[in-house]
Write a protein that holds these residues in place. Structure first.
Motif, mmCIF file in Angstrom:
data_model
loop_
_atom_site.group_PDB
_atom_site.id
_atom_site.type_symbol
_atom_site.label_atom_id
_atom_site.label_comp_id
_atom_site.label_asym_id
_atom_site.label_seq_id
_atom_site.Cartn_x
_atom_site.Cartn_y
_atom_site.Cartn_z
ATOM 1 N N GLU A 111 0.834 -1.196 0.000
ATOM 2 C CA GLU A 111 0.000 0.000 0.000
ATOM 3 C C GLU A 111 0.870 1.248 0.000
ATOM 4 N N ALA A 112 1.951 1.204 0.760
ATOM 5 C CA ALA A 112 2.860 2.357 0.814
ATOM 6 C C ALA A 112 3.562 2.588 -0.516
ATOM 7 N N LEU A 113 3.803 1.520 -1.262
ATOM 8 C CA LEU A 113 4.491 1.629 -2.550
ATOM 9 C C LEU A 113 3.528 1.941 -3.699
ATOM 10 N N GLY A 114 2.248 2.083 -3.386
ATOM 11 C CA GLY A 114 1.284 2.454 -4.410
ATOM 12 C C GLY A 114 0.785 1.310 -5.257
ATOM 13 N N LEU A 115 0.970 0.083 -4.797
ATOM 14 C CA LEU A 115 0.479 -1.075 -5.549
ATOM 15 C C LEU A 115 -0.993 -1.304 -5.242
ATOM 16 N N ASP A 116 -1.663 -2.083 -6.074
ATOM 17 C CA ASP A 116 -3.054 -2.432 -5.801
ATOM 18 C C ASP A 116 -3.112 -3.752 -5.043
ATOM 19 N N GLU A 117 -4.281 -4.058 -4.468
ATOM 20 C CA GLU A 117 -4.383 -5.228 -3.597
ATOM 21 C C GLU A 117 -4.201 -6.548 -4.352
ATOM 22 N N ALA A 118 -4.643 -6.602 -5.613
ATOM 23 C CA ALA A 118 -4.461 -7.832 -6.390
ATOM 24 C C ALA A 118 -2.979 -8.113 -6.619
ATOM 25 N N SER A 119 -2.211 -7.067 -6.867
ATOM 26 C CA SER A 119 -0.768 -7.232 -7.052
ATOM 27 C C SER A 119 -0.103 -7.666 -5.749
ATOM 28 N N ALA A 120 -0.550 -7.086 -4.634
ATOM 29 C CA ALA A 120 -0.001 -7.474 -3.337
ATOM 30 C C ALA A 120 -0.279 -8.947 -3.053
ATOM 31 N N PHE A 121 -1.492 -9.380 -3.366
ATOM 32 C CA PHE A 121 -1.857 -10.780 -3.157
ATOM 33 C C PHE A 121 -1.007 -11.688 -4.052
ATOM 34 N N ALA A 122 -0.824 -11.290 -5.311
ATOM 35 C CA ALA A 122 -0.020 -12.089 -6.236
ATOM 36 C C ALA A 122 1.423 -12.211 -5.745
ATOM 37 N N ALA A 123 1.976 -11.101 -5.245
ATOM 38 C CA ALA A 123 3.349 -11.139 -4.733
ATOM 39 C C ALA A 123 3.459 -12.084 -3.541
ATOM 40 N N HIS A 124 2.411 -12.091 -2.713
ATOM 41 C CA HIS A 124 2.401 -12.982 -1.560
ATOM 42 C C HIS A 124 2.384 -14.435 -1.998
ATOM 43 N N GLN A 125 1.512 -14.770 -2.936
ATOM 44 C CA GLN A 125 1.406 -16.152 -3.407
ATOM 45 C C GLN A 125 2.688 -16.591 -4.104
ATOM 46 N N TYR A 126 3.274 -15.682 -4.868
ATOM 47 C CA TYR A 126 4.541 -15.991 -5.521
ATOM 48 C C TYR A 126 5.628 -16.267 -4.470
ATOM 49 N N GLY A 127 5.645 -15.466 -3.423
ATOM 50 C CA GLY A 127 6.655 -15.633 -2.390
ATOM 51 C C GLY A 127 6.566 -16.990 -1.691
ATOM 52 N N VAL A 128 5.341 -17.433 -1.431
ATOM 53 C CA VAL A 128 5.148 -18.741 -0.786
ATOM 54 C C VAL A 128 5.720 -19.853 -1.671
ATOM 55 N N TYR A 175 -7.144 -15.274 -5.868
ATOM 56 C CA TYR A 175 -7.561 -13.915 -5.464
ATOM 57 C C TYR A 175 -9.064 -13.720 -5.676
ATOM 58 N N ASP A 176 -9.545 -14.148 -6.838
ATOM 59 C CA ASP A 176 -10.984 -14.022 -7.108
ATOM 60 C C ASP A 176 -11.818 -14.804 -6.086
ATOM 61 N N GLU A 177 -11.266 -15.916 -5.625
ATOM 62 C CA GLU A 177 -11.993 -16.767 -4.677
ATOM 63 C C GLU A 177 -12.069 -16.147 -3.284
ATOM 64 N N VAL A 178 -10.994 -15.515 -2.823
ATOM 65 C CA VAL A 178 -10.946 -15.087 -1.416
ATOM 66 C C VAL A 178 -11.165 -13.590 -1.211
ATOM 67 N N ARG A 179 -11.205 -12.780 -2.266
ATOM 68 C CA ARG A 179 -11.236 -11.331 -2.072
ATOM 69 C C ARG A 179 -12.499 -10.844 -1.377
ATOM 70 N N GLY A 180 -13.565 -11.637 -1.400
ATOM 71 C CA GLY A 180 -14.786 -11.230 -0.723
ATOM 72 C C GLY A 180 -14.930 -11.812 0.677
ATOM 73 N N ARG A 181 -13.933 -12.542 1.115
ATOM 74 C CA ARG A 181 -14.016 -13.186 2.436
ATOM 75 C C ARG A 181 -13.521 -12.244 3.539
ATOM 76 N N SER A 182 -13.911 -12.575 4.768
ATOM 77 C CA SER A 182 -13.514 -11.773 5.932
ATOM 78 C C SER A 182 -12.533 -12.564 6.791
#
Length: 222
Positions: A136-153, A187-194
């Motif tokens: 968020e601080a780097l100006g990325l969107d949430e889908a990109s942040a999620f993708a980076a997380h999944q890639y990292g795992v 991302y499409d599956e979980v983005r609406g979850r809490s």
């Protein structure tokens, strides 16, 4: 470029010290070859998407809205979903390091404030929340942040496999590409979850991770 930097395996957050349970899987011969590795990485990525991935999205949205208590809640929930000590250690060590890196490379007052809370023991400091705040601080969107997380795992485990078993670089990269291709659907599956929906079912991975705590020979910290 900012997304590539955040997802780069060379980012100094200590990922090279962890295998995310793969070391135990190789020692127990649960993972013996490239096919077994791909299946194991896929399960881990799936479990991460439905737990840490949800916490990441919640923390990202909270950071965007300036809602500090909501960030702290996502952090506590992510920490609480770690079933064994080594997974908790991995998450908070990498989370704190990423927060330190983010403060160093960017104007990130939200991350700096969160880092202060970690140092005062007011919040655990998990890695998915660190990724959310840094993104968020780097100006990325949430889908990109999620993708980076999944890639990292996936990248962490594939990179660890090169030191744990016989597998070629080409096969390892092919696995990383195939598992990575599933990030958009996840991302499409979980983005609406809490946060209340955070859950996974991967008992073999959890058992192997727990066994690693008492392993006599260990190359990785988990």
């Amino acid at each position: 470029m900012r997304l590539l930097q955040l997802g780069d395996s060379a980012l100094p957050v200590g990922a090279f010290s962890f295998s995310n349970g793969l070391e135990s899987a190789v020692q127990a011969k649960v993972v013996r070859d490239a096919g077994g590795l791909e299946a194991f990485v896929r399960v881990a990525a799936r479990a991460s998407a439905t737990t840490d991935g949800i916490a990441l999205l919640e923390a990202f949205r909270a950071a965007r809205d300036g809602d500090r208590p909501r960030v702290a809640l996502a952090d506590r929930e992510a920490f609480g979903r770690k079933l064994n000590e080594e997974m908790r250690v991995m998450s908070v060590r990498m989370g704190r390091k990423l927060a330190e890196v983010a403060v160093k490379i960017a104007e990130a007052p939200g991350v700096e404030a969160w880092l202060g809370e970690i140092r005062r023991g007011e919040t655990p400091g998990t890695y998915p929340v660190a990724q959310a705040l840094a993104s968020e601080a780097l100006g990325l969107d949430e889908a990109s942040a999620f993708a980076a997380h999944q890639y990292g795992v996936a990248a962490m485990m594939v990179n660890a496999s090169m030191r744990l078993m016989r597998i070629g670089h080409m096969d390892a990269q092919a696995i990383l590409r195939r598992v990575g291709d599933e990030a958009a659907a996840a991302y499409d599956e979980v983005r609406g979850r809490s946060l209340a929906d955070m859950a996974s079912f991967s008992p073999m991975v959890d058992v192997l991770a727990a066994a690693h705590v008492r392993a006599s020979v260990r190359l990785f910290m988990n």
